[in-house]
Scaffold this motif. Sequence first.
Motif, PDB file in Angstrom:
ATOM      1  N   ALA A 203     -36.103   0.483  -9.772  1.00 58.48           N
ATOM      2  CA  ALA A 203     -37.197   0.271  -9.453  1.00 58.48           C
ATOM      3  C   ALA A 203     -37.489  -1.480 -11.580  1.00 58.48           C
ATOM      4  N   LYS A 204     -36.798  -0.104 -12.180  1.00 58.10           N
ATOM      5  CA  LYS A 204     -36.665  -0.540 -13.681  1.00 58.10           C
ATOM      6  C   LYS A 204     -35.346  -2.304 -13.696  1.00 58.10           C
ATOM      7  N   MET A 205     -34.268  -1.924 -12.682  1.00 58.87           N
ATOM      8  CA  MET A 205     -33.408  -3.090 -12.330  1.00 58.87           C
ATOM      9  C   MET A 205     -34.200  -4.078 -11.747  1.00 58.87           C
ATOM     10  N   PHE A 206     -34.633  -3.934 -10.816  1.00 54.72           N
ATOM     11  CA  PHE A 206     -36.479  -4.709 -10.037  1.00 54.72           C
ATOM     12  C   PHE A 206     -36.491  -5.613 -11.172  1.00 54.72           C
ATOM     13  N   GLY A 207     -37.473  -4.857 -11.540  1.00 53.74           N
ATOM     14  CA  GLY A 207     -38.866  -4.729 -12.365  1.00 53.74           C
ATOM     15  C   GLY A 207     -38.401  -6.244 -13.732  1.00 53.74           C
ATOM     16  N   LEU A 208     -37.322  -5.381 -13.977  1.00 54.33           N
ATOM     17  CA  LEU A 208     -36.785  -6.415 -15.469  1.00 54.33           C
ATOM     18  C   LEU A 208     -36.170  -7.793 -14.871  1.00 54.33           C
ATOM     19  N   MET A 209     -35.509  -7.905 -13.462  1.00 58.09           N
ATOM     20  CA  MET A 209     -35.632  -8.960 -13.023  1.00 58.09           C
ATOM     21  C   MET A 209     -35.652 -10.247 -12.916  1.00 58.09           C
ATOM     22  N   LEU A 210     -37.156  -9.642 -12.240  1.00 55.91           N
ATOM     23  CA  LEU A 210     -38.641 -10.693 -12.173  1.00 55.91           C
ATOM     24  C   LEU A 210     -38.952 -10.716 -13.524  1.00 55.91           C
ATOM     25  N   LYS A 211     -39.150  -9.469 -14.311  1.00 53.85           N
ATOM     26  CA  LYS A 211     -39.840 -10.319 -15.749  1.00 53.85           C
ATOM     27  C   LYS A 211     -39.514 -10.966 -16.153  1.00 53.85           C
ATOM     28  N   ASN A 212     -37.926 -10.929 -15.957  1.00 57.89           N
ATOM     29  CA  ASN A 212     -36.666 -12.392 -16.996  1.00 57.89           C
ATOM     30  C   ASN A 212     -37.166 -13.521 -16.130  1.00 57.89           C
ATOM     31  N   LYS A 213     -38.086 -13.873 -14.902  1.00 57.50           N
ATOM     32  CA  LYS A 213     -37.873 -14.988 -14.565  1.00 57.50           C
ATOM     33  C   LYS A 213     -39.445 -15.792 -14.641  1.00 57.50           C
ATOM     34  N   LEU A 214     -40.583 -14.609 -15.349  1.00 54.94           N
ATOM     35  CA  LEU A 214     -41.648 -15.171 -15.495  1.00 54.94           C
ATOM     36  C   LEU A 214     -41.952 -15.560 -16.393  1.00 54.94           C
ATOM     37  N   THR A 215     -42.631 -16.469 -16.893  1.00 52.82           N
ATOM     38  CA  THR A 215     -42.991 -17.642 -18.314  1.00 52.82           C
ATOM     39  C   THR A 215     -44.528 -17.064 -18.421  1.00 52.82           C
ATOM     40  N   GLU A 216     -45.133 -16.019 -17.354  1.00 51.25           N
ATOM     41  CA  GLU A 216     -46.142 -15.692 -17.993  1.00 51.25           C
ATOM     42  C   GLU A 216     -46.686 -14.592 -17.015  1.00 51.25           C
ATOM     43  N   PRO A 217     -47.203 -13.094 -18.649  1.00 52.86           N
ATOM     44  CA  PRO A 217     -47.300 -11.297 -17.720  1.00 52.86           C
ATOM     45  C   PRO A 217     -47.454 -11.568 -16.297  1.00 52.86           C
TER      46      PRO A 217
END
Length: 218
Positions: A203-217
């Motif tokens: 979940a952290k792998m996927f979550g961090l990948m996603l977080k890194n692509k987002l410019t807004e929280p």
Amino acid sequence: MSLTLYYAPPSPPSRTVLLTLMNLGLDYESKLINTMASEHKTEEFLQLNPQGTIPVVVHDDFVMNESRAICAYLVNALAPNHSLYPEDPKLRFIIDQRMFYDASSFTASLYTALTPIMRKGQTVIQPEHKDKIISCLQTLEGFLEGFEWFSTTENPCIADLSILASFSTIYHAGLDIADFPNIAAWYERCSSLAGFEENEKGAKMFGLMLKNKLTEPF
Ligand SMILES: N[C@@H](CCC(=O)N[C@@H](CS)C(=O)NCC(=O)O)C(=O)O
């Protein structure tokens, strides 16, 4: 008896099956599928699952895809009447109802919101997509009112495992859960489940990948 799981750690449905195998205490062989290298689209893999998706489980010569159906099969075939999926029709209805809600509404809302970010270069979750996720979380919060588990019994069930796999992914993408105290307490409780740490890693792998692509929280 042989049992083989084809999966990838970041994939929520893969983690649903992994959690079920671990909570049933079953011996299985795992085969990592690198979706970045399109290993789920090779001729060999498509012979196993023409849909080209993970997870896939092979029990002896019986080949299955579709995570929640796999979990139900594993209990029915290998641990009948286990508390993860009891045979009592009313308890089973509650579990199926939560699990189908997870598949058709909650997880579906995540796919709708996250696919444009993961695959189409968007950097912001569309407000209407976020609203749908929040609305699903409100429903899940309601299911837990007065209960420790989605089963409504003192035991976790396969619906808890499928919701855990999806929920943990957006939690690690930065979702604020302050408005969902029942879900927060349930998530804490899930840390006692077999496979919780393995699920967290994916979940952290996927979550961090996603977080890194987002410019807004989130
Ligand atoms: N509803 C299916 C979803 C399976 C699924 O879409 N898995 C994703 C990984 S999370 C996948 O294999 N995607 C590859 C693709 O769609 O090409 C399940 O619960 O097993």
